[in-house]
Design an enzyme around this catalytic site. Structure first.
Site, PDB file in Angstrom:
ATOM      1  N   GLY A  39      63.017 -31.854  36.371  1.00  0.00           N
ATOM      2  CA  GLY A  39      64.227 -31.659  36.279  1.00  0.00           C
ATOM      3  C   GLY A  39      64.645 -30.625  35.279  1.00  0.00           C
ATOM      4  O   GLY A  39      63.912 -29.665  34.918  1.00  0.00           O
ATOM      5  N   ASP A  48      68.611 -13.576  42.918  1.00  0.00           N
ATOM      6  CA  ASP A  48      69.550 -14.688  43.284  1.00  0.00           C
ATOM      7  C   ASP A  48      70.912 -14.172  44.078  1.00  0.00           C
ATOM      8  O   ASP A  48      71.312 -13.155  43.487  1.00  0.00           O
ATOM      9  CB  ASP A  48      69.836 -15.556  42.185  1.00  0.00           C
ATOM     10  CG  ASP A  48      70.475 -16.886  42.350  1.00  0.00           C
ATOM     11  OD1 ASP A  48      69.735 -17.986  42.660  1.00  0.00           O
ATOM     12  OD2 ASP A  48      71.704 -16.948  42.714  1.00  0.00           O
ATOM     13  N   ARG A  49      71.718 -14.947  44.867  1.00  0.00           N
ATOM     14  CA  ARG A  49      72.804 -14.419  45.372  1.00  0.00           C
ATOM     15  C   ARG A  49      73.864 -14.472  44.243  1.00  0.00           C
ATOM     16  O   ARG A  49      74.801 -13.614  44.402  1.00  0.00           O
ATOM     17  CB  ARG A  49      73.156 -15.577  46.357  1.00  0.00           C
ATOM     18  CG  ARG A  49      72.377 -15.559  47.707  1.00  0.00           C
ATOM     19  CD  ARG A  49      73.024 -16.402  48.785  1.00  0.00           C
ATOM     20  NE  ARG A  49      72.842 -18.001  48.108  1.00  0.00           N
ATOM     21  CZ  ARG A  49      73.442 -18.831  48.940  1.00  0.00           C
ATOM     22  NH1 ARG A  49      73.945 -18.740  50.122  1.00  0.00           N
ATOM     23  NH2 ARG A  49      73.576 -20.143  48.394  1.00  0.00           N
ATOM     24  N   ASN A  74      62.079 -28.848  47.702  1.00  0.00           N
ATOM     25  CA  ASN A  74      61.716 -29.967  48.141  1.00  0.00           C
ATOM     26  C   ASN A  74      61.628 -30.059  49.739  1.00  0.00           C
ATOM     27  O   ASN A  74      62.243 -30.999  50.436  1.00  0.00           O
ATOM     28  CB  ASN A  74      62.563 -31.319  47.805  1.00  0.00           C
ATOM     29  CG  ASN A  74      62.378 -31.653  46.507  1.00  0.00           C
ATOM     30  OD1 ASN A  74      61.118 -31.559  45.992  1.00  0.00           O
ATOM     31  ND2 ASN A  74      63.465 -31.990  45.626  1.00  0.00           N
ATOM     32  N   GLU A 110      60.108 -42.947  42.687  1.00  0.00           N
ATOM     33  CA  GLU A 110      61.093 -42.561  41.691  1.00  0.00           C
ATOM     34  C   GLU A 110      62.619 -43.419  42.037  1.00  0.00           C
ATOM     35  O   GLU A 110      63.334 -43.995  41.195  1.00  0.00           O
ATOM     36  CB  GLU A 110      61.659 -41.307  41.743  1.00  0.00           C
ATOM     37  CG  GLU A 110      62.688 -40.685  40.787  1.00  0.00           C
ATOM     38  CD  GLU A 110      63.142 -39.188  40.759  1.00  0.00           C
ATOM     39  OE1 GLU A 110      64.249 -38.880  41.152  1.00  0.00           O
ATOM     40  OE2 GLU A 110      62.164 -38.475  40.534  1.00  0.00           O
ATOM     41  N   LYS A 117      54.778 -35.011  46.383  1.00  0.00           N
ATOM     42  CA  LYS A 117      56.020 -34.972  45.871  1.00  0.00           C
ATOM     43  C   LYS A 117      57.124 -35.892  46.657  1.00  0.00           C
ATOM     44  O   LYS A 117      57.926 -36.507  45.765  1.00  0.00           O
ATOM     45  CB  LYS A 117      56.277 -33.524  45.804  1.00  0.00           C
ATOM     46  CG  LYS A 117      57.779 -33.290  45.142  1.00  0.00           C
ATOM     47  CD  LYS A 117      57.959 -33.908  43.732  1.00  0.00           C
ATOM     48  CE  LYS A 117      59.437 -33.349  43.076  1.00  0.00           C
ATOM     49  NZ  LYS A 117      60.465 -33.558  43.404  1.00  0.00           N
ATOM     50  N   GLY A 132      68.852 -21.162  40.324  1.00  0.00           N
ATOM     51  CA  GLY A 132      69.660 -22.446  39.904  1.00  0.00           C
ATOM     52  C   GLY A 132      69.008 -23.010  38.707  1.00  0.00           C
ATOM     53  O   GLY A 132      68.401 -22.690  37.972  1.00  0.00           O
TER      54      GLY A 132
END
Length: 341
Positions: free
Chosen positions: A122, A30-31, A94, A195, A188, A9
């Site tokens: 990001g 990846d799919r 995450n 954040e 994290k 992604g």
């Protein structure tokens, strides 16, 4: 170093490209076959599934997962039987740190190491580098050090803090072995909770400035509207985009988040392309849970999380209850929504 990447992604693909630019050999899957083809055209070895990916890796293999937290267990159920003692799995998404502890415990006795690695950066990470917070066994982190160093921004990512001398620490390079299993995602998790608070502070402060001309508006004179006692105090027409740009220079509230805010406001001062629904992916909630269990007060972070939930409509029923009570004790009718009509 050779690394397998599962999940291409926004983050996984960019991280793979950064690693290849640093000379690392990537084996990816990846799919989405188009995502695999894109990386293969850039020099990666593209594979159709997990079995092909593992077969293409030399032992001991290191495999990085960049998949949604809810998909990790399903990937591990298929992946782990394909691996051997000495191999390393990295969850770079995450996940909740409790899940990391459970997963690493389940691998005890197999010789397969499990590393949790919180990854921040990001969509800009490919260019700027990623801040990496890792948890897991020492030997696994030693194996992964070349990859972590390549993904991280490097010492040049920020000026050295006063008093730091000698050989830069890994934290100064942009990555840190935070402790045993779960420690990386724990750090994290709190990072993302902070954040939330920082973003909320900027958003609320700029909103106050954006509303500084409210004194020029006609205020309805009815029992359902709080009066503006001194409208003459609010007759300013301040350019919010320029304020954000100004604060980037010399201000104590300058930050990369402010940089991105100034960029967005310059492109679209009214932010008309956004609805104002702010998602939360879990880390803010988990931060609050940890704070409660530790007995640590976190009023700012808690309020920031609540603000996001309200933006998602989670407070609508409570608001209806409030309206019902006001109508019940005082006959107060709801006023039309000024924003939505």
């Amino acid at each position: 170093m050779q690394l397998g990447m599962i999940g291409l992604g926004r983050m996984g693909a960019a991280m793979s490209r950064r690693l290849m630019a640093a000379g690392h050999a990537m084996v990816v899957t990846d799919r989405d076959s188009r995502a695999v083809a894109d990386l293969a055209s850039a020099g990666a070895v593209g594979t159709q599934d997990l079995s092909d990916l593992v077969a293409a890796l030399a032992a001991p293999s290191a495999i990085w997962l960049m998949v949604p937290a809810g998909a990790v267990d399903a990937v591990l159920a298929e992946l782990v039987p394909l691996l051997s003692s000495g191999d390393v799995i990295v969850d770079g998404g995450n996940s909740h740190y409790h899940e990391d502890i459970r997963r690493s415990t389940s691998l005890e006795g197999t010789g397969i190491s499990y590393v949790d690695c919180g990854t921040s950066g990001g969509v800009w990470g490919e260019e700027r580098g990623y801040c990496l917070m890792a948890g897991g066994p020492d030997e696994a982190l030693r194996l992964l050090e070349p990859v972590l160093s390549a993904l991280a921004p490097g010492v040049e990512g920020a000026p050295r803090s006063p008093g730091r001398t000698g050989e830069p620490s890994t934290a100064e390079q942009g990555w840190l072995h935070c402790g045993p299993s779960g420690a990386g995602h724990f750090v994290k998790m709190v990072h993302n909770g902070i954040e939330y608070g920082l973003m909320a502070a900027y958003a609320e402060g700029l909103s106050i400035i954006e509303s500084a001309g409210i004194g020029r508006n006609e205020v309805p004179a009815d029992a359902e509207t709080a009066p503006l006692e001194h409208p003459e105090h609010f007759t300013y027409d301040v350019d919010v985009a320029e304020v954000a740009e100004l604060w980037r220079r010399g201000s104590v509230v300058s930050s990369w988040l402010l940089d991105l805010t100034a960029q967005a406001l310059h492109a679209s001062p009214g932010l008309t392309e956004f609805s104002g629904r702010v998602s939360d992916s879990g880390e803010g909630r988990w931060t609050m849970q940890a704070a409660i269990e530790e007995g640590v007060p976190t009023p700012v972070l808690s309020a920031a999380l609540s603000s996001r939930l309200v933006s998602q409509g989670a407070g609508l029923y409570a608001d209806k209850v409030l309206s019902a009570m006001r109508f019940g004790f005082g006959g107060h009718l709801e006023k039309p929504d000024i924003v939505n009509g």
